[in-house]
Design a protein around this motif. Structure first.
Motif, PDB file in Angstrom:
ATOM      1  N   ARG A   1      -6.113  -8.670   6.033  1.00  0.00           N
ATOM      2  CA  ARG A   1      -4.996  -7.920   5.479  1.00  0.00           C
ATOM      3  C   ARG A   1      -5.388  -6.445   5.420  1.00  0.00           C
ATOM      4  O   ARG A   1      -6.532  -6.113   5.167  1.00  0.00           O
ATOM      5  N   SER A   2      -4.450  -5.559   5.648  1.00  0.00           N
ATOM      6  CA  SER A   2      -4.772  -4.145   5.658  1.00  0.00           C
ATOM      7  C   SER A   2      -5.240  -3.688   4.286  1.00  0.00           C
ATOM      8  O   SER A   2      -4.794  -4.215   3.277  1.00  0.00           O
TER       9      SER A   2
ATOM     10  N   THR B   1      -2.835  -3.131   1.276  1.00  0.00           N
ATOM     11  CA  THR B   1      -2.066  -4.205   0.651  1.00  0.00           C
ATOM     12  C   THR B   1      -2.937  -5.343   0.131  1.00  0.00           C
ATOM     13  O   THR B   1      -2.423  -6.377  -0.274  1.00  0.00           O
TER      14      THR B   1
ATOM     15  N   ALA C   1       7.285 -11.651   2.244  1.00  0.00           N
ATOM     16  CA  ALA C   1       7.058 -11.278   3.641  1.00  0.00           C
ATOM     17  C   ALA C   1       6.469  -9.882   3.768  1.00  0.00           C
ATOM     18  O   ALA C   1       5.680  -9.603   4.679  1.00  0.00           O
ATOM     19  N   LEU C   2       6.836  -8.981   2.847  1.00  0.00           N
ATOM     20  CA  LEU C   2       6.331  -7.605   2.868  1.00  0.00           C
ATOM     21  C   LEU C   2       4.956  -7.481   2.224  1.00  0.00           C
ATOM     22  O   LEU C   2       4.335  -6.419   2.290  1.00  0.00           O
ATOM     23  N   GLY C   3       4.484  -8.547   1.589  1.00  0.00           N
ATOM     24  CA  GLY C   3       3.195  -8.482   0.919  1.00  0.00           C
ATOM     25  C   GLY C   3       3.265  -7.883  -0.470  1.00  0.00           C
ATOM     26  O   GLY C   3       2.228  -7.622  -1.078  1.00  0.00           O
TER      27      GLY C   3
ATOM     28  N   SER D   1       1.850 -15.260   0.621  1.00  0.00           N
ATOM     29  CA  SER D   1       2.361 -14.231   1.511  1.00  0.00           C
ATOM     30  C   SER D   1       1.821 -14.422   2.926  1.00  0.00           C
ATOM     31  O   SER D   1       0.612 -14.585   3.122  1.00  0.00           O
TER      32      SER D   1
ATOM     33  N   ARG E   1       1.435 -12.303   5.019  1.00  0.00           N
ATOM     34  CA  ARG E   1       0.658 -11.115   5.382  1.00  0.00           C
ATOM     35  C   ARG E   1      -0.831 -11.328   5.154  1.00  0.00           C
ATOM     36  O   ARG E   1      -1.647 -10.503   5.554  1.00  0.00           O
ATOM     37  N   ASP E   2      -1.192 -12.434   4.492  1.00  0.00           N
ATOM     38  CA  ASP E   2      -2.597 -12.631   4.135  1.00  0.00           C
ATOM     39  C   ASP E   2      -3.007 -14.085   4.308  1.00  0.00           C
ATOM     40  O   ASP E   2      -2.982 -14.865   3.371  1.00  0.00           O
TER      41      ASP E   2
END
Length: 288
Positions: A26-27, A30, A91-93, A230, A232-233
């Motif tokens: 994950r970036s 976030t 979805a957006l984290g 999420s 995103r992760d």
């Protein structure tokens, strides 16, 4: 609530590894580590989470608090979001987890979900009615309730049993409420209603505070809850799942189940604390 000292210690030991592990998935902007908090969306009417006197309680809450402590994070609970808002933020984290009834998780979200626990709904009544139920040789729910006033937790409407119950209790007056279980227990204890249907762990906590209320009947339908992570992760889902598998073999997990599903522990550990909170104190250990 429960003090997860041993889990916190594990979190300190593992913090460097976890930070590196999650950052690969994950970036940095976030990551939960970057934010310093674990953000979980929970419905107030969902089984296992409620707020009383500004304090958070419930099986779900304590479990995620244990995980947040393990990771050295603050737990932030988000309420009041619609299903579409929760999905969008997930979805957006902006949300790390969304807790939901397993049967109502969208097919697309199943791969990102982790089963949490199973429970059931129960019927509560005052002690005189409960005593009559125990004496009955053959208990029949429909004849027992008769034309009584039945207060139902709004979460129960999401179960398959709800529709069948309406048919079998055709003579009863049914009322659905989104109030927390403690407020509904008070209404039952005050004689505003004759029966109450709510989730088992919340019923045990409520019975610890009300001396005139007892559990009479347990509905057969299991109620399963899961956490959607999420997308995103991916690393977060794997980490939470691995932690949960270990946690289920721990003393903390055993205490969590005793606390919310065993009357004796609830009466001894929780009952006094919650009762004192109504008098302006959290517990006898406020000074500490």
């Amino acid at each position: 609530m429960l003090k997860k000292t041993s889990m916190a210690a594990l979190g300190v030991v593992a913090s460097s590894f976890l930070s590196l592990f999650v950052s690969c998935n994950r970036s940095p902007e976030t990551t939960v580590r970057q934010r310093g908090e674990l953000v979980v969306a929970m419905d107030a009417e969902m089984p296992g989470y409620f707020v009383l006197g500004g304090e958070s309680y419930g099986y779900q809450y304590d479990l995620f608090k244990a995980y947040a402590d393990y990771r050295g994070l603050e737990l932030q609970v988000v309420q009041g979001l619609s299903a579409s808002e929760r999905s969008e933020k997930l979805a957006l984290g902006e949300l790390d987890f969304v807790t939901a009834l397993t049967a109502r998780i969208a097919a697309a979200e199943v791969p990102a979900s982790v089963p949490i626990y199973n429970t059931s709904y129960v019927l509560l009544a005052d002690k005189s009615r409960a005593a009559a139920a125990r004496k009955a040789k053959h208990f029949n729910l429909s004849s027992f309730v008769g034309d009584g006033r039945v207060l139902i937790s709004s979460g129960f409407k999401k179960s398959k049993t709800y529709g069948m119950l309406l048919d079998s209790l055709s003579s009863a007056a049914i009322y659905v409420s989104s109030r927390n279980s403690f407020e509904m227990l008070e209404a039952l204890g005050d004689g505003q209603y004759d029966y109450l249907i709510c989730e088992m762990s919340e019923a045990q906590l409520g019975c610890a505070l009300s001396k005139n209320v007892e559990q009479v009947y347990t509905f057969a339908e299991p109620v399963s809850l899961s956490a959607v992570v999420s997308p995103r992760d991916e690393g977060l889902r794997q980490d939470f799942e691995a932690w949960l598998n270990r946690f289920r073999n721990s003393e903390e997990y055993a205490m969590l189940n005793y606390l919310y599903f065993e009357k004796g522990i609830v009466r001894q550990v929780v009952g006094r604390g919650l009762a004192s909170s109504r008098a302006g104190r959290i517990s006898a250990f406020d000074k500490l």
